[in-house]
Design a protein around this motif. Structure first.
Motif, PDB file in Angstrom:
ATOM      1  N   MET A   1      11.871 -18.403 -42.714  1.00  0.00           N
ATOM      2  CA  MET A   1      11.629 -18.935 -44.033  1.00  0.00           C
ATOM      3  C   MET A   1      10.510 -18.160 -44.740  1.00  0.00           C
ATOM      4  SD  MET A   1      13.918 -21.245 -44.347  1.00  0.00           S
ATOM      5  CE  MET A   1      13.465 -22.123 -45.787  1.00  0.00           C
ATOM      6  N   VAL A   2       9.491 -17.814 -43.999  1.00  0.00           N
ATOM      7  CA  VAL A   2       8.384 -17.055 -44.594  1.00  0.00           C
ATOM      8  C   VAL A   2       8.875 -15.709 -45.102  1.00  0.00           C
ATOM      9  CG1 VAL A   2       6.190 -15.907 -44.091  1.00  0.00           C
ATOM     10  CG2 VAL A   2       6.620 -18.196 -43.206  1.00  0.00           C
ATOM     11  N   ILE A   3       9.717 -15.049 -44.293  1.00  0.00           N
ATOM     12  CA  ILE A   3      10.232 -13.737 -44.684  1.00  0.00           C
ATOM     13  C   ILE A   3      11.110 -13.856 -45.921  1.00  0.00           C
ATOM     14  CG2 ILE A   3      11.716 -11.820 -43.960  1.00  0.00           C
ATOM     15  CD1 ILE A   3      10.748 -12.427 -41.087  1.00  0.00           C
ATOM     16  N   LEU A   4      11.995 -14.852 -45.934  1.00  0.00           N
ATOM     17  CA  LEU A   4      12.864 -15.040 -47.097  1.00  0.00           C
ATOM     18  C   LEU A   4      12.053 -15.346 -48.347  1.00  0.00           C
ATOM     19  CD1 LEU A   4      15.761 -17.086 -45.498  1.00  0.00           C
ATOM     20  CD2 LEU A   4      15.763 -14.668 -46.138  1.00  0.00           C
ATOM     21  N   ASP A   5      11.043 -16.198 -48.209  1.00  0.00           N
ATOM     22  CA  ASP A   5      10.185 -16.513 -49.344  1.00  0.00           C
ATOM     23  C   ASP A   5       9.481 -15.260 -49.861  1.00  0.00           C
ATOM     24  OD1 ASP A   5       8.769 -18.530 -51.085  1.00  0.00           O
ATOM     25  OD2 ASP A   5       7.055 -17.618 -50.046  1.00  0.00           O
ATOM     26  N   ARG A   6       8.981 -14.463 -48.938  1.00  0.00           N
ATOM     27  CA  ARG A   6       8.276 -13.235 -49.322  1.00  0.00           C
ATOM     28  C   ARG A   6       9.210 -12.292 -50.072  1.00  0.00           C
ATOM     29  NH1 ARG A   6       6.530  -9.384 -51.227  1.00  0.00           N
ATOM     30  NH2 ARG A   6       5.014  -7.920 -50.411  1.00  0.00           N
ATOM     31  N   LEU A   7      10.447 -12.152 -49.589  1.00  0.00           N
ATOM     32  CA  LEU A   7      11.399 -11.255 -50.241  1.00  0.00           C
ATOM     33  C   LEU A   7      11.833 -11.777 -51.611  1.00  0.00           C
ATOM     34  CD1 LEU A   7      13.600 -10.264 -47.189  1.00  0.00           C
ATOM     35  CD2 LEU A   7      12.000  -8.799 -48.431  1.00  0.00           C
ATOM     36  N   GLU A   8      11.989 -13.091 -51.740  1.00  0.00           N
ATOM     37  CA  GLU A   8      12.389 -13.667 -53.027  1.00  0.00           C
ATOM     38  C   GLU A   8      11.289 -13.528 -54.071  1.00  0.00           C
ATOM     39  OE1 GLU A   8      13.558 -17.682 -52.319  1.00  0.00           O
ATOM     40  OE2 GLU A   8      15.558 -17.120 -51.620  1.00  0.00           O
ATOM     41  N   ARG A   9      10.049 -13.715 -53.666  1.00  0.00           N
ATOM     42  CA  ARG A   9       8.929 -13.664 -54.612  1.00  0.00           C
ATOM     43  C   ARG A   9       8.512 -12.245 -54.975  1.00  0.00           C
ATOM     44  NH1 ARG A   9       6.144 -18.754 -54.959  1.00  0.00           N
ATOM     45  NH2 ARG A   9       6.999 -20.199 -53.449  1.00  0.00           N
ATOM     46  N   HIS A  10       8.765 -11.299 -54.076  1.00  0.00           N
ATOM     47  CA  HIS A  10       8.372  -9.910 -54.301  1.00  0.00           C
ATOM     48  C   HIS A  10       9.546  -9.002 -53.953  1.00  0.00           C
ATOM     49  CE1 HIS A  10       4.628 -12.112 -53.644  1.00  0.00           C
ATOM     50  NE2 HIS A  10       4.095 -11.252 -54.478  1.00  0.00           N
ATOM     51  N   PRO A  11      10.525  -8.915 -54.849  1.00  0.00           N
ATOM     52  CA  PRO A  11      11.696  -8.085 -54.549  1.00  0.00           C
ATOM     53  C   PRO A  11      11.308  -6.619 -54.340  1.00  0.00           C
ATOM     54  CG  PRO A  11      11.784  -8.936 -56.804  1.00  0.00           C
ATOM     55  CD  PRO A  11      10.549  -9.483 -56.166  1.00  0.00           C
ATOM     56  N   GLY A  12      12.138  -5.950 -53.619  1.00  0.00           N
ATOM     57  CA  GLY A  12      11.867  -4.546 -53.313  1.00  0.00           C
ATOM     58  C   GLY A  12      11.494  -4.403 -51.853  1.00  0.00           C
ATOM     59  N   ARG A  13      11.162  -3.212 -51.484  1.00  0.00           N
ATOM     60  CA  ARG A  13      10.845  -2.905 -50.097  1.00  0.00           C
ATOM     61  C   ARG A  13       9.470  -3.432 -49.724  1.00  0.00           C
ATOM     62  NH1 ARG A  13       8.653   1.228 -46.980  1.00  0.00           N
ATOM     63  NH2 ARG A  13       9.874   1.727 -45.131  1.00  0.00           N
ATOM     64  N   LEU A  14       9.412  -4.124 -48.580  1.00  0.00           N
ATOM     65  CA  LEU A  14       8.126  -4.585 -48.062  1.00  0.00           C
ATOM     66  C   LEU A  14       7.356  -3.405 -47.487  1.00  0.00           C
ATOM     67  CD1 LEU A  14       9.170  -7.758 -46.036  1.00  0.00           C
ATOM     68  CD2 LEU A  14       8.006  -7.709 -48.231  1.00  0.00           C
ATOM     69  N   PRO A  15       6.051  -3.421 -47.592  1.00  0.00           N
ATOM     70  CA  PRO A  15       5.268  -2.381 -46.905  1.00  0.00           C
ATOM     71  C   PRO A  15       5.542  -2.453 -45.395  1.00  0.00           C
ATOM     72  CG  PRO A  15       3.891  -3.627 -48.427  1.00  0.00           C
ATOM     73  CD  PRO A  15       5.215  -4.333 -48.358  1.00  0.00           C
ATOM     74  N   ASP A  16       5.552  -1.305 -44.741  1.00  0.00           N
ATOM     75  CA  ASP A  16       5.891  -1.249 -43.317  1.00  0.00           C
ATOM     76  C   ASP A  16       5.036  -2.195 -42.479  1.00  0.00           C
ATOM     77  OD1 ASP A  16       7.842   0.593 -43.844  1.00  0.00           O
ATOM     78  OD2 ASP A  16       6.656   2.331 -43.225  1.00  0.00           O
ATOM     79  N   GLU A  17       3.734  -2.215 -42.721  1.00  0.00           N
ATOM     80  CA  GLU A  17       2.843  -3.087 -41.949  1.00  0.00           C
ATOM     81  C   GLU A  17       3.201  -4.552 -42.135  1.00  0.00           C
ATOM     82  OE1 GLU A  17      -1.395  -2.780 -42.214  1.00  0.00           O
ATOM     83  OE2 GLU A  17      -1.318  -0.617 -41.873  1.00  0.00           O
ATOM     84  N   GLU A  18       3.499  -4.940 -43.348  1.00  0.00           N
ATOM     85  CA  GLU A  18       3.844  -6.330 -43.623  1.00  0.00           C
ATOM     86  C   GLU A  18       5.179  -6.694 -42.982  1.00  0.00           C
ATOM     87  OE1 GLU A  18       4.321  -9.472 -47.305  1.00  0.00           O
ATOM     88  OE2 GLU A  18       3.634  -7.452 -47.728  1.00  0.00           O
ATOM     89  N   ALA A  19       6.154  -5.802 -43.060  1.00  0.00           N
ATOM     90  CA  ALA A  19       7.451  -6.059 -42.437  1.00  0.00           C
ATOM     91  C   ALA A  19       7.295  -6.211 -40.932  1.00  0.00           C
ATOM     92  CB  ALA A  19       8.431  -4.941 -42.764  1.00  0.00           C
TER      93      ALA A  19
END
Length: 82
Positions: free
Chosen positions: A1-19
């Motif tokens: 859920m945290v990952i989905l929320d993060r992707l919905e709120r900040h579209p685009g590629r996640l920084p490698d460290e955050e991913a």
């Protein structure tokens, strides 16, 4: 859920460290009640010192062999089934 929320709120590629941090969190939540979770946790800490995949695999085998030796020569998976 945290990952989905993060992707919905900040579209685009996640920084490698955050991913990587989110993947670790996901594995931790999903695996924390399994016998092998502590082994993976130690492997992650040990593997931080190695950039080479072969050395990371050797570290996992060393940990697994150590746990098996402490378990009387039986792998944790075999002991868990019996």
């Amino acid at each position: 859920m945290v990952i989905l929320d993060r992707l919905e709120r900040h579209p685009g590629r996640l920084p490698d460290e955050e991913a990587a941090a989110l993947q670790r969190l996901s594995r931790t939540i999903r695996a924390c009640d399994q016998w092998w979770y502590p082994l993976l946790e130690q492997w992650e800490q040990l593997g931080n010192d190695f950039n080479d995949a072969d050395k990371q695999q050797a570290a996992m085998l060393a940990l697994l062999n150590s746990v098996s030796a402490l378990n009387g020569g039986t792998s944790p998976a075999q002991a868990h089934v019996n």
